[in-house]
Every structure is written in structure tokens, then in C-alpha cells.
Scaffold this motif. Structure first.
Motif, PDB file in Angstrom:
ATOM      1  N   GLU A   9       0.852  -1.124   0.197  1.00 32.25           N
ATOM      2  CA  GLU A   9       0.058  -0.162   0.067  1.00 32.25           C
ATOM      3  C   GLU A   9       0.919   1.210  -0.011  1.00 32.25           C
ATOM      4  O   GLU A   9       0.478   2.244  -0.565  1.00 32.25           O
ATOM      5  CB  GLU A   9      -0.983   0.032   1.204  1.00 32.25           C
ATOM      6  CG  GLU A   9      -1.933  -0.935   1.165  1.00 32.25           C
ATOM      7  CD  GLU A   9      -3.009  -0.838   2.348  1.00 32.25           C
ATOM      8  OE1 GLU A   9      -2.963   0.179   2.895  1.00 32.25           O
ATOM      9  OE2 GLU A   9      -3.712  -1.813   2.454  1.00 32.25           O
ATOM     10  N   THR A  10       2.018   1.060   0.637  1.00 29.79           N
ATOM     11  CA  THR A  10       2.943   2.324   0.726  1.00 29.79           C
ATOM     12  C   THR A  10       3.714   2.394  -0.608  1.00 29.79           C
ATOM     13  O   THR A  10       4.616   3.311  -0.638  1.00 29.79           O
ATOM     14  CB  THR A  10       3.663   2.214   1.977  1.00 29.79           C
ATOM     15  OG1 THR A  10       4.552   0.868   1.849  1.00 29.79           O
ATOM     16  CG2 THR A  10       3.196   2.366   2.995  1.00 29.79           C
TER      17      THR A  10
ATOM     18  N   HIS B 170       6.512   0.943  -1.479  1.00 26.09           N
ATOM     19  CA  HIS B 170       7.725   0.768  -1.643  1.00 26.09           C
ATOM     20  C   HIS B 170       8.312  -0.859  -1.658  1.00 26.09           C
ATOM     21  O   HIS B 170       9.450  -1.073  -1.945  1.00 26.09           O
ATOM     22  CB  HIS B 170       8.341   1.098  -0.231  1.00 26.09           C
ATOM     23  CG  HIS B 170       8.120   0.004   1.283  1.00 26.09           C
ATOM     24  ND1 HIS B 170       6.497   0.047   1.477  1.00 26.09           N
ATOM     25  CD2 HIS B 170       8.750  -0.831   1.718  1.00 26.09           C
ATOM     26  CE1 HIS B 170       6.528  -0.970   2.316  1.00 26.09           C
ATOM     27  NE2 HIS B 170       7.626  -1.411   2.555  1.00 26.09           N
TER      28      HIS B 170
ATOM     29  N   ASP C 167      13.436   1.869   5.845  1.00 21.47           N
ATOM     30  CA  ASP C 167      12.335   2.697   6.560  1.00 21.47           C
ATOM     31  C   ASP C 167      11.425   3.310   5.733  1.00 21.47           C
ATOM     32  O   ASP C 167      10.953   4.306   6.360  1.00 21.47           O
ATOM     33  CB  ASP C 167      13.127   3.613   7.793  1.00 21.47           C
ATOM     34  CG  ASP C 167      14.005   2.997   8.805  1.00 21.47           C
ATOM     35  OD1 ASP C 167      13.261   1.857   9.178  1.00 21.47           O
ATOM     36  OD2 ASP C 167      15.108   3.629   8.987  1.00 21.47           O
ATOM     37  N   THR C 168      11.157   3.121   4.712  1.00 18.30           N
ATOM     38  CA  THR C 168      10.378   3.658   3.533  1.00 18.30           C
ATOM     39  C   THR C 168       9.015   3.546   3.936  1.00 18.30           C
ATOM     40  O   THR C 168       8.233   4.485   3.248  1.00 18.30           O
ATOM     41  CB  THR C 168      10.987   3.146   2.130  1.00 18.30           C
ATOM     42  OG1 THR C 168      10.899   1.567   2.089  1.00 18.30           O
ATOM     43  CG2 THR C 168      11.973   3.657   1.565  1.00 18.30           C
ATOM     44  N   VAL C 169       8.619   2.535   4.586  1.00 11.33           N
ATOM     45  CA  VAL C 169       7.348   2.246   5.178  1.00 11.33           C
ATOM     46  C   VAL C 169       6.567   3.405   5.699  1.00 11.33           C
ATOM     47  O   VAL C 169       5.684   3.935   5.709  1.00 11.33           O
ATOM     48  CB  VAL C 169       6.823   0.911   5.747  1.00 11.33           C
ATOM     49  CG1 VAL C 169       7.512   0.933   7.234  1.00 11.33           C
ATOM     50  CG2 VAL C 169       5.408   0.457   5.762  1.00 11.33           C
ATOM     51  N   GLU C 170       7.617   3.993   6.665  1.00 13.47           N
ATOM     52  CA  GLU C 170       7.492   5.116   7.186  1.00 13.47           C
ATOM     53  C   GLU C 170       6.854   6.575   6.515  1.00 13.47           C
ATOM     54  O   GLU C 170       6.473   7.575   6.862  1.00 13.47           O
ATOM     55  CB  GLU C 170       8.247   5.630   8.112  1.00 13.47           C
ATOM     56  CG  GLU C 170       8.544   4.588   9.129  1.00 13.47           C
ATOM     57  CD  GLU C 170      10.061   5.081  10.003  1.00 13.47           C
ATOM     58  OE1 GLU C 170      10.535   6.073  10.034  1.00 13.47           O
ATOM     59  OE2 GLU C 170      10.383   3.951  10.795  1.00 13.47           O
ATOM     60  N   LEU C 171       7.126   6.476   4.879  1.00 11.52           N
ATOM     61  CA  LEU C 171       6.751   7.552   4.228  1.00 11.52           C
ATOM     62  C   LEU C 171       5.475   7.491   3.776  1.00 11.52           C
ATOM     63  O   LEU C 171       4.846   8.350   3.222  1.00 11.52           O
ATOM     64  CB  LEU C 171       7.705   7.476   3.143  1.00 11.52           C
ATOM     65  CG  LEU C 171       9.039   7.803   3.191  1.00 11.52           C
ATOM     66  CD1 LEU C 171       9.841   7.939   1.839  1.00 11.52           C
ATOM     67  CD2 LEU C 171       9.309   9.280   3.663  1.00 11.52           C
ATOM     68  N   ASN C 172       4.580   6.208   4.076  1.00 11.71           N
ATOM     69  CA  ASN C 172       3.154   6.134   3.966  1.00 11.71           C
ATOM     70  C   ASN C 172       2.502   6.481   2.455  1.00 11.71           C
ATOM     71  O   ASN C 172       1.734   6.716   2.109  1.00 11.71           O
ATOM     72  CB  ASN C 172       2.478   7.097   4.792  1.00 11.71           C
ATOM     73  CG  ASN C 172       2.387   6.654   6.404  1.00 11.71           C
ATOM     74  OD1 ASN C 172       2.257   5.312   6.801  1.00 11.71           O
ATOM     75  ND2 ASN C 172       2.654   7.781   7.217  1.00 11.71           N
ATOM     76  N   GLY C 173       3.866   5.954   1.493  1.00 13.60           N
ATOM     77  CA  GLY C 173       3.483   6.007   0.099  1.00 13.60           C
ATOM     78  C   GLY C 173       4.010   7.077  -0.480  1.00 13.60           C
ATOM     79  O   GLY C 173       4.000   7.373  -1.840  1.00 13.60           O
ATOM     80  N   ARG C 174       4.323   8.229   0.109  1.00  4.11           N
ATOM     81  CA  ARG C 174       4.989   9.541  -0.449  1.00  4.11           C
ATOM     82  C   ARG C 174       6.255   9.167  -1.134  1.00  4.11           C
ATOM     83  O   ARG C 174       7.151   8.601  -0.554  1.00  4.11           O
ATOM     84  CB  ARG C 174       5.308  10.284   0.788  1.00  4.11           C
ATOM     85  CG  ARG C 174       5.504  11.901   0.189  1.00  4.11           C
ATOM     86  CD  ARG C 174       5.486  12.941   1.420  1.00  4.11           C
ATOM     87  NE  ARG C 174       6.368  12.644   2.390  1.00  4.11           N
ATOM     88  CZ  ARG C 174       7.506  13.267   2.544  1.00  4.11           C
ATOM     89  NH1 ARG C 174       8.167  14.122   1.581  1.00  4.11           N
ATOM     90  NH2 ARG C 174       8.205  12.851   3.666  1.00  4.11           N
TER      91      ARG C 174
END
Length: 165
Positions: free
Chosen positions: A68-69, A71, A90-97
Motif C-alpha cells: 500500500e505504501t 515501497h 524505513d521507507t514504510v514510514e513515508l506512507n506512500g509518499r
């Protein structure tokens, strides 16, 4: 063609191409214990070359996961082996951005087809380490060989070879 199951001395062989251009190295050297301890599976890590922001399919197969994010993407090859490509730490922390999925779950892809696009400016702003992991996530009868140490070109150079036992 990257998905090369062929008969050679009665053994099947599968070659998986680099999903991103960069330096290929062992997962043990990734500064993240989930990947370095191979919790999600064995495979290779690639430190992308500067300016590299597109992920290609390493094999012919079916998309079984698009995070969903955005990444990460999962692919199932015709032999049933499943692979995960995970961009950055730690790309999941960007919430898709910063991510654009170029495929949907269920889509058939060929080796070299674009899967994900990464906005490198967003990654730089967020301080993301772009190391990209390419993992084998399910067991099978094939023995993998990992091609470390080389500067690989996406869609062209092999990073994992698998041969039937």
C-alpha cells in the motif's frame, strides 16, 4: 529473457536480473536486522547508483503484492518461487509518499517491465537509505547462487541464479 527454465543436463535453471542498477552485496551487510538476519528471506542487496529511481521486474511472472505504501512489490515466477523487491530502509514510514506503483496485484509482467517509480527528491529530503533488497521469500527445490560484488545494470545483469537440485 530472464525467466529461463530450460533443460540442460536434465536440470532446470532460472536467472533473475537486477531490478535496479547499482552495487550488489550480501544481505548480511545491510544495516537493518530484518534484512541482515534474513527474516523475510535470503537474497541480495543493491546500493543504487546515483539518480536511479525505477524498479524493473527481474523475472517473468505474476505480481502477487504491491505494498500500500508503494515501497515493495512481490512477484511469483512460473515455477512458484516468490520474490520480494523492497526499496530503501524505513521507507514504510513515508506512507506512500515518493512512490508510484506502475503495476497492480494480479498483473502478468515480463523481465524488464517497470514496477515502481521512486521520487528521489522525496527520498533525499526524508534521509532515506536507498539500499534495495531482492529476496527469495518461499522455499523450493532450487539452489540459489548470489552474484555479489559487481556493479549491475537493471534489466540486464543477473543477481540471482537458481538451479534445480
Amino acid at each position: 529473457m530472464a525467466f529461463n527454465w530450460f533443460r540442460k543436463d536434465k536440470k532446470a535453471h532460472l536467472t533473475l536480473l537486477a531490478p535496479i542498477s547499482g552495487k550488489c552485496f550480501p544481505l548480511e551487510d545491510v544495516p537493518d536486522k530484518v534484512f541482515s538476519q534474513k527474516i523475510l528471506g535470503d537474497g541480495v542487496a543493491i546500493q543504487p547508483v546515483p539518480g536511479e529511481g525505477q524498479i524493473l521486474s527481474p523475472v517473468d511472472g505474476k505480481i502477487i503484492l504491491v505494498a500500500e505504501t508503494g515501497h515493495a512489490v512481490g512477484i511469483q515466477a512460473a515455477n512458484g518461487r516468490e520474490f520480494l523487491i523492497h526499496y530503501g530502509l524505513d521507507t514504510v514510514e513515508l506512507n506512500g509518499r515518493g512512490f508510484t506503483a506502475l503495476v497492480e496485484s494480479g498483473a502478468q509482467v515480463s523481465a524488464g517491465d517497470p514496477l515502481l517509480s521512486v521520487d528521489l527528491a522525496v527520498m533525499a529530503e526524508a534521509g532515506i537509505n536507498p539500499i534495495t533488497m531482492f529476496l527469495i521469500v518461499n522455499d523450493g527445490p532450487e539452489i540459489p547462487t548470489f552474484h555479489y560484488g559487481a556493479l549491475v545494470k537493471k534489466g540486464e545483469d543477473p543477481v540471482i541464479s537458481m538451479e534445480a537440485k
